[in-house]
Write a protein that holds these residues in place. Structure first.
Motif, short mmCIF file in Angstrom:
data_model
loop_
_atom_site.label_atom_id
_atom_site.label_comp_id
_atom_site.label_asym_id
_atom_site.label_seq_id
_atom_site.Cartn_x
_atom_site.Cartn_y
_atom_site.Cartn_z
N LYS B 127 54.02 -8.98 -120.97
CA LYS B 127 55.33 -8.59 -121.28
C LYS B 127 55.47 -7.37 -122.02
O LYS B 127 54.98 -6.61 -122.68
CB LYS B 127 55.66 -9.48 -122.55
CG LYS B 127 57.07 -10.39 -122.30
CD LYS B 127 57.70 -11.06 -123.74
CE LYS B 127 57.03 -12.45 -123.82
NZ LYS B 127 57.48 -12.93 -125.20
N CYS B 128 56.70 -6.63 -120.99
CA CYS B 128 57.07 -5.32 -121.43
C CYS B 128 57.58 -5.33 -123.10
O CYS B 128 58.29 -6.07 -123.57
CB CYS B 128 58.36 -4.98 -120.50
SG CYS B 128 59.04 -3.49 -121.13
N THR B 129 57.01 -4.18 -123.72
CA THR B 129 57.30 -4.34 -125.14
C THR B 129 58.76 -3.42 -125.19
O THR B 129 59.55 -3.65 -126.27
CB THR B 129 56.32 -3.27 -125.74
OG1 THR B 129 56.35 -1.90 -125.28
CG2 THR B 129 54.91 -3.90 -125.98
N ASN B 130 59.28 -3.23 -124.10
CA ASN B 130 60.71 -2.56 -124.22
C ASN B 130 61.79 -3.58 -124.09
O ASN B 130 62.67 -3.67 -124.68
CB ASN B 130 60.88 -1.32 -123.41
CG ASN B 130 62.08 -0.60 -123.51
OD1 ASN B 130 62.61 -0.45 -124.73
ND2 ASN B 130 62.97 -0.09 -122.54
N CYS B 131 61.52 -4.34 -122.92
CA CYS B 131 62.65 -5.44 -122.52
C CYS B 131 62.23 -6.73 -122.47
O CYS B 131 63.12 -7.52 -122.30
CB CYS B 131 63.25 -4.80 -121.20
SG CYS B 131 62.27 -5.19 -119.75
N GLY B 132 60.97 -7.07 -122.77
CA GLY B 132 60.49 -8.40 -122.63
C GLY B 132 60.14 -8.90 -121.29
O GLY B 132 59.75 -10.16 -121.17
N LYS B 152 53.29 -0.60 -116.55
CA LYS B 152 54.63 -0.13 -116.44
C LYS B 152 55.51 -1.35 -116.04
O LYS B 152 55.15 -2.28 -115.30
CB LYS B 152 54.57 1.01 -115.36
CG LYS B 152 56.08 1.45 -115.04
CD LYS B 152 55.97 2.51 -113.98
CE LYS B 152 57.28 3.28 -114.12
NZ LYS B 152 57.80 3.76 -112.67
N CYS B 153 56.69 -1.43 -116.56
CA CYS B 153 57.60 -2.40 -116.29
C CYS B 153 58.61 -2.06 -115.16
O CYS B 153 59.17 -1.21 -114.88
CB CYS B 153 58.48 -2.33 -117.76
SG CYS B 153 59.77 -3.77 -117.42
N ASP B 154 58.60 -2.92 -114.38
CA ASP B 154 59.25 -2.80 -113.03
C ASP B 154 60.88 -3.08 -112.96
O ASP B 154 61.50 -3.04 -112.19
CB ASP B 154 58.48 -3.66 -112.09
CG ASP B 154 57.35 -3.15 -111.54
OD1 ASP B 154 56.92 -1.97 -111.64
OD2 ASP B 154 56.44 -3.96 -111.24
N ASP B 155 61.04 -3.69 -114.36
CA ASP B 155 62.63 -4.12 -114.80
C ASP B 155 63.24 -2.72 -115.23
O ASP B 155 64.09 -2.01 -114.73
CB ASP B 155 62.90 -5.23 -115.48
CG ASP B 155 62.82 -6.50 -114.51
OD1 ASP B 155 62.97 -6.06 -113.35
OD2 ASP B 155 62.54 -7.58 -115.00
N CYS B 156 62.66 -2.30 -116.59
CA CYS B 156 63.21 -1.22 -117.10
C CYS B 156 62.51 0.22 -116.75
O CYS B 156 63.09 1.12 -117.44
CB CYS B 156 63.31 -1.46 -118.71
SG CYS B 156 62.01 -1.37 -119.55
N GLN B 157 61.56 0.06 -116.01
CA GLN B 157 60.65 1.27 -115.76
C GLN B 157 59.89 1.94 -117.00
O GLN B 157 59.41 2.93 -116.85
CB GLN B 157 61.57 2.28 -115.06
CG GLN B 157 62.35 1.91 -114.09
CD GLN B 157 61.68 1.24 -113.02
OE1 GLN B 157 60.71 1.83 -112.48
NE2 GLN B 157 62.19 0.34 -112.33
ZN LIG Z 1 60.73 -3.60 -119.41
#
Ligand SMILES: [Zn+2]
Lengths: 251, 167
Positions: B127-132, B152-157
């Motif tokens: 889980k992305c720690t920025n946007c979940g 790396k998060c592919d939603d919020c980058q």
């Molecule tokens: Zn994210």
């Protein structure tokens, strides 16, 4: 020394980690990109950490209060027991990954068996080390596949590195006097028995990477007996410089 | 040899131990990390058994010194021994510690099979720690320290660290 065979046996394992760690350390800041640079220094750190544990144990066996640093830094070239493979130079990244892969595959098998040693300390180091080595093995195997099954150029470079380094692989499975003595008492691993499985597993990865397994039957050895290639002196010059210039220095 | 799977820690020493943090992930105390396997006091001398997360973890020397300093501040002398067996596992991290780590920006270790799947790139579970979002991918098996991988998060980058499962 009462436990001379055990002492030498431990150095035979530890020196591989120290020298390969030193080689990887040379690459700090020189990796082809940030991620691989960090990965190689992390693997270096694991190997040096393992070497420290072995040397601390070996130091106690000498009965002269020798420190891990004394053993790591203050021996002559002929007293280092590492295999020749790990001292081979860093040429290009593919070469470094092949050297790593050929070592990791062996290292993992050795740790697996060392977990069943009759020596409690070696078991503890192996239990800890194998978790780290499984990450190393995964990293280097992935790169072999990626570069082997990459472009024509990457494939050619990797194949060349394999052909060049292959001659050092047989040395893993040679038994030294210390090995034999330790196998006899159930402390050491009989590495000669790992050979078949090693070449089988290595070939499987090479095949997946669309690489050829070399068929050469000419192998070089000597490192385990202290007879090193010309590269070793340069490694030690760098490794030992500080301790030899300023004996007993600390910071 | 007594088993150290369950740590043996004097309750009276916990408030002092809680003041010692991991130098690399300062939101975690040494108790959250699970690296203290024994802490007992006898005649004013505290003996501590510390186990490293990874063999070469440079934080261990610092933690050893910090422990001694923390007890010295409370008028006690502490002796720290590094032990290797049983080998540290991410299972020994506290649940509270995992939550603090996530709030700090490092994804907490998944359980073993899920961990293997994400590190081999076969599943999206970290889980992305920025946007979940779990729409994340592995950038490198080795992150800023040996215990972490880079994602790396592919939603919020957002790029972020994932604490690898070690068992
Ligand atoms: Zn994210």
């Amino acid at each position: 020394m009462k436990n001379e065979n055990l002492y030498n046996y431990i150095l035979g394992i530890a020196d591989n980690s120290l020298i390969l760690g030193q080689r990887l350390g040379e690459l700090c800041g020189h990796g082809p990109n940030l991620e691989t640079d960090i990965a190689m220094t992390n693997i270096n750190l694991d190997l040096i950490g393992q070497a420290r544990s072995y040397y601390q144990y070996a130091g106690k066996l000498t009965g002269q209060d020798k420190s891990e640093d004394d053993i790591a830094f203050l021996r002559l070239e002929r007293e280092y027991r590492n295999v020749l493979l790990v001292e081979q130079p860093n040429t290009h990244f593919g070469y470094v990954m092949v050297r790593q892969f050929l070592f990791d595959m062996f290292h993992f098998m050795l740790m697996e068996k060392l977990q069943h040693s009759k020596d409690e300390t070696l078991v503890a180091i192996a239990n800890k080390g194998i978790k780290e080595v499984s990450y190393h093995k995964r990293f280097s195997s992935d790169w072999i596949k990626r570069l082997g099954d990459g472009t024509a150029e990457s494939n050619a470079k990797i194949q060349e590195a394999i052909n060049d380094l292959w001659r050092f692989t047989d040395e893993f499975f040679q038994l030294t006097e210390a090995d034999k003595a330790m196998v006899e008492v159930g402390i050491g691993v009989d590495v000669s028995k790992l050979k078949e499985d090693y070449y089988k597993k290595v070939s499987e990865v090479l095949e997946e990477a669309t690489l050829q397994t070399p068929e050469n039957k000419y192998f070089t050895k000597g490192g385990k007996e202290g007879l090193h290639t010309e590269h070793m002196g340069y490694i030690l010059a760098e490794l030992q410089y500080m301790q030899r210039t300023f004996p007993n220095m600390t910071w | 040899m007594t088993s150290l799977l369950e740590p043996n820690i004097d309750i009276a020493l916990i408030p002092i131990l809680e003041t010692v943090a991991d130098p690399e992930i300062p939101v975690l105390t040494v108790l959250d990390l699970g690296v203290i396997r024994e802490a007992v006091e006898e005649n004013g001398l505290v003996s501590i058994k510390l186990t490293p997360t990874y063999s070469g973890c440079p934080a261990m020397d610092v933690i050893g010194d910090d422990l001694k300093a923390a007890f010295a501040k409370n008028g006690m002398k502490a002796e720290v021994t590094l032990i290797l067996s049983p080998a540290w596992s991410t299972d020994w991290m506290s649940e509270a510690g995992k939550r603090k780590m996530e709030a700090y920006g490092i994804a907490a270790p998944l359980e073993e099979s899920a961990d293997k799947a994400v590190l081999l790139g076969n599943a999206k579970l970290v889980k992305c720690t920025n946007c979940g979002s779990t729409n994340t991918h592995l950038v490198s098996q080795f992150g800023s320290t040996a215990c972490k991988a880079l994602f790396k998060c592919d939603d919020c980058q957002e790029p972020f660290d994932y604490f690898k499962c070690l068992k």
